[in-house]
Write a protein that holds these residues in place. Structure first.
Motif, PDB file in Angstrom:
ATOM      1  N   ASP A  29       0.447  -1.258  -0.039  1.00  0.00           N
ATOM      2  CA  ASP A  29      -0.486   0.184   0.095  1.00  0.00           C
ATOM      3  C   ASP A  29       0.818   1.524   0.531  1.00  0.00           C
ATOM      4  OD1 ASP A  29       0.937  -0.371   2.480  1.00  0.00           O
ATOM      5  OD2 ASP A  29      -0.226  -0.125   3.824  1.00  0.00           O
ATOM      6  N   ALA A  30       2.018   0.849   0.013  1.00  0.00           N
ATOM      7  CA  ALA A  30       2.815   2.381  -0.350  1.00  0.00           C
ATOM      8  C   ALA A  30       4.241   1.787  -1.155  1.00  0.00           C
ATOM      9  CB  ALA A  30       3.439   2.608   1.059  1.00  0.00           C
ATOM     10  N   CYS A  31       4.970   2.891  -1.824  1.00  0.00           N
ATOM     11  CA  CYS A  31       6.037   2.922  -2.044  1.00  0.00           C
ATOM     12  C   CYS A  31       7.611   3.062  -1.130  1.00  0.00           C
ATOM     13  CB  CYS A  31       6.282   3.713  -3.298  1.00  0.00           C
ATOM     14  SG  CYS A  31       5.116   3.795  -4.833  1.00  0.00           S
ATOM     15  N   GLN A  32       8.585   2.530  -1.269  1.00  0.00           N
ATOM     16  CA  GLN A  32       9.731   2.837  -0.095  1.00  0.00           C
ATOM     17  C   GLN A  32      10.361   3.185  -1.212  1.00  0.00           C
ATOM     18  OE1 GLN A  32      10.029  -0.577   1.606  1.00  0.00           O
ATOM     19  NE2 GLN A  32      11.807   0.038   3.162  1.00  0.00           N
ATOM     20  N   PHE A  33      11.197   4.915  -0.759  1.00  0.00           N
ATOM     21  CA  PHE A  33      11.985   4.822  -1.731  1.00  0.00           C
ATOM     22  C   PHE A  33      13.295   5.036  -0.950  1.00  0.00           C
ATOM     23  CE2 PHE A  33       7.730   7.586  -2.981  1.00  0.00           C
ATOM     24  CZ  PHE A  33       7.841   7.765  -3.860  1.00  0.00           C
ATOM     25  N   ARG A  45      18.227   5.093  -1.793  1.00  0.00           N
ATOM     26  CA  ARG A  45      17.653   5.722  -2.020  1.00  0.00           C
ATOM     27  C   ARG A  45      17.302   5.395  -3.660  1.00  0.00           C
ATOM     28  NH1 ARG A  45      20.366   9.120   0.746  1.00  0.00           N
ATOM     29  NH2 ARG A  45      18.647  11.126   1.952  1.00  0.00           N
ATOM     30  N   PRO A  46      16.175   5.132  -4.603  1.00  0.00           N
ATOM     31  CA  PRO A  46      15.928   4.705  -6.076  1.00  0.00           C
ATOM     32  C   PRO A  46      16.541   4.686  -7.040  1.00  0.00           C
ATOM     33  CG  PRO A  46      14.207   5.546  -5.007  1.00  0.00           C
ATOM     34  CD  PRO A  46      14.577   4.871  -4.182  1.00  0.00           C
ATOM     35  N   ARG A  47      17.704   4.374  -7.942  1.00  0.00           N
ATOM     36  CA  ARG A  47      18.255   5.152  -8.964  1.00  0.00           C
ATOM     37  C   ARG A  47      17.280   6.541  -9.760  1.00  0.00           C
ATOM     38  NH1 ARG A  47      19.401  -0.271 -10.004  1.00  0.00           N
ATOM     39  NH2 ARG A  47      21.559  -1.013  -9.091  1.00  0.00           N
ATOM     40  N   ALA A  48      17.753   7.054 -10.793  1.00  0.00           N
ATOM     41  CA  ALA A  48      17.161   7.462 -11.834  1.00  0.00           C
ATOM     42  C   ALA A  48      16.102   6.603 -12.531  1.00  0.00           C
ATOM     43  CB  ALA A  48      18.086   8.570 -12.050  1.00  0.00           C
ATOM     44  N   GLY A  49      15.189   7.768 -12.554  1.00  0.00           N
ATOM     45  CA  GLY A  49      13.626   6.874 -13.835  1.00  0.00           C
ATOM     46  C   GLY A  49      13.526   5.718 -13.151  1.00  0.00           C
ATOM     47  N   GLU A  50      13.648   5.041 -11.899  1.00  0.00           N
ATOM     48  CA  GLU A  50      13.284   4.197 -11.113  1.00  0.00           C
ATOM     49  C   GLU A  50      12.089   4.132 -10.065  1.00  0.00           C
ATOM     50  OE1 GLU A  50      15.808   0.353 -12.327  1.00  0.00           O
ATOM     51  OE2 GLU A  50      16.771   1.274 -10.723  1.00  0.00           O
ATOM     52  N   CYS A  51      11.206   3.851 -10.157  1.00  0.00           N
ATOM     53  CA  CYS A  51      10.063   4.023  -8.998  1.00  0.00           C
ATOM     54  C   CYS A  51      10.322   4.129  -7.276  1.00  0.00           C
ATOM     55  CB  CYS A  51       8.767   3.322  -9.361  1.00  0.00           C
ATOM     56  SG  CYS A  51       8.701   1.588  -8.486  1.00  0.00           S
ATOM     57  N   CYS A  52      11.249   3.319  -6.740  1.00  0.00           N
ATOM     58  CA  CYS A  52      11.424   2.635  -5.722  1.00  0.00           C
ATOM     59  C   CYS A  52      12.905   2.341  -5.015  1.00  0.00           C
ATOM     60  CB  CYS A  52      10.573   1.679  -4.772  1.00  0.00           C
ATOM     61  SG  CYS A  52      10.095   0.031  -5.495  1.00  0.00           S
ATOM     62  N   PRO A  64       3.192  -3.028  -7.518  1.00  0.00           N
ATOM     63  CA  PRO A  64       2.696  -2.883  -8.838  1.00  0.00           C
ATOM     64  C   PRO A  64       3.115  -3.041 -10.191  1.00  0.00           C
ATOM     65  CG  PRO A  64       2.286  -0.927  -6.886  1.00  0.00           C
ATOM     66  CD  PRO A  64       3.796  -2.667  -6.723  1.00  0.00           C
ATOM     67  N   ILE A  65       4.485  -2.806 -10.272  1.00  0.00           N
ATOM     68  CA  ILE A  65       5.738  -3.067 -10.986  1.00  0.00           C
ATOM     69  C   ILE A  65       5.240  -4.992 -11.521  1.00  0.00           C
ATOM     70  CG2 ILE A  65       7.966  -3.501 -12.569  1.00  0.00           C
ATOM     71  CD1 ILE A  65       6.653  -1.208 -11.950  1.00  0.00           C
ATOM     72  N   GLN A  66       5.447  -5.620 -11.060  1.00  0.00           N
ATOM     73  CA  GLN A  66       5.180  -7.308 -10.637  1.00  0.00           C
ATOM     74  C   GLN A  66       3.582  -7.372 -11.401  1.00  0.00           C
ATOM     75  OE1 GLN A  66       5.516 -10.079  -7.879  1.00  0.00           O
ATOM     76  NE2 GLN A  66       7.005  -8.180  -6.876  1.00  0.00           N
ATOM     77  N   THR A  67       2.054  -6.360 -11.152  1.00  0.00           N
ATOM     78  CA  THR A  67       1.533  -6.736 -11.986  1.00  0.00           C
ATOM     79  C   THR A  67       0.628  -6.108 -13.330  1.00  0.00           C
ATOM     80  OG1 THR A  67       0.070  -5.430 -10.409  1.00  0.00           O
ATOM     81  CG2 THR A  67       0.152  -7.307  -9.867  1.00  0.00           C
ATOM     82  N   GLY A  68       1.600  -5.444 -13.178  1.00  0.00           N
ATOM     83  CA  GLY A  68       1.976  -4.326 -14.728  1.00  0.00           C
ATOM     84  C   GLY A  68       1.687  -2.991 -14.477  1.00  0.00           C
ATOM     85  N   LYS A  69       1.601  -2.410 -13.357  1.00  0.00           N
ATOM     86  CA  LYS A  69       0.839  -1.346 -13.258  1.00  0.00           C
ATOM     87  C   LYS A  69       1.742   0.090 -12.439  1.00  0.00           C
ATOM     88  CE  LYS A  69      -3.426  -3.461 -10.909  1.00  0.00           C
ATOM     89  NZ  LYS A  69      -3.727  -3.631  -9.836  1.00  0.00           N
ATOM     90  N   ALA A  70       1.219   1.247 -12.532  1.00  0.00           N
ATOM     91  CA  ALA A  70       2.515   1.844 -12.807  1.00  0.00           C
ATOM     92  C   ALA A  70       2.471   1.769 -10.795  1.00  0.00           C
ATOM     93  CB  ALA A  70       1.955   2.947 -13.180  1.00  0.00           C
TER      94      ALA A  70
END
Length: 73
Positions: A29-33, A45-52, A64-70
């Motif tokens: 339920d949350a992104c981990q930055f 911290r995430p690399r440039a251009g990556e979400c978490c 979310p990425i595993q399920t093909g979502k943003a």
């Protein structure tokens, strides 16, 4: 696209500084930055251009990425 039952919640983070490995559970339920590395105490911290941190340094991408979502939207 992965089915919800196929989502893996455990991933191994590899520290880019020292190579230390840390197993962790990814939140649904949350992104981990940020992630405090237990080995050399670097804050990941995430690399440039990556979400978490899981997508940048984990053995398994975030749910979310595993399920093909943003991620983090």
């Amino acid at each position: 696209m992965a089915a919800a039952s196929n989502i893996r919640l455990t991933s191994t983070l590899t520290c880019p500084e020292c190579g230390g490995l840390s197993d962790g559970e990814m939140p649904l339920d949350a992104c981990q930055f940020f992630y405090d590395g237990p080995h050399c105490k670097v804050v990941l911290r995430p690399r440039a251009g990556e979400c978490c941190v899981w997508c940048s340094f984990g053995s398994v991408p975030c749910p979310p990425i595993q399920t093909g979502k943003a991620c983090c939207s």
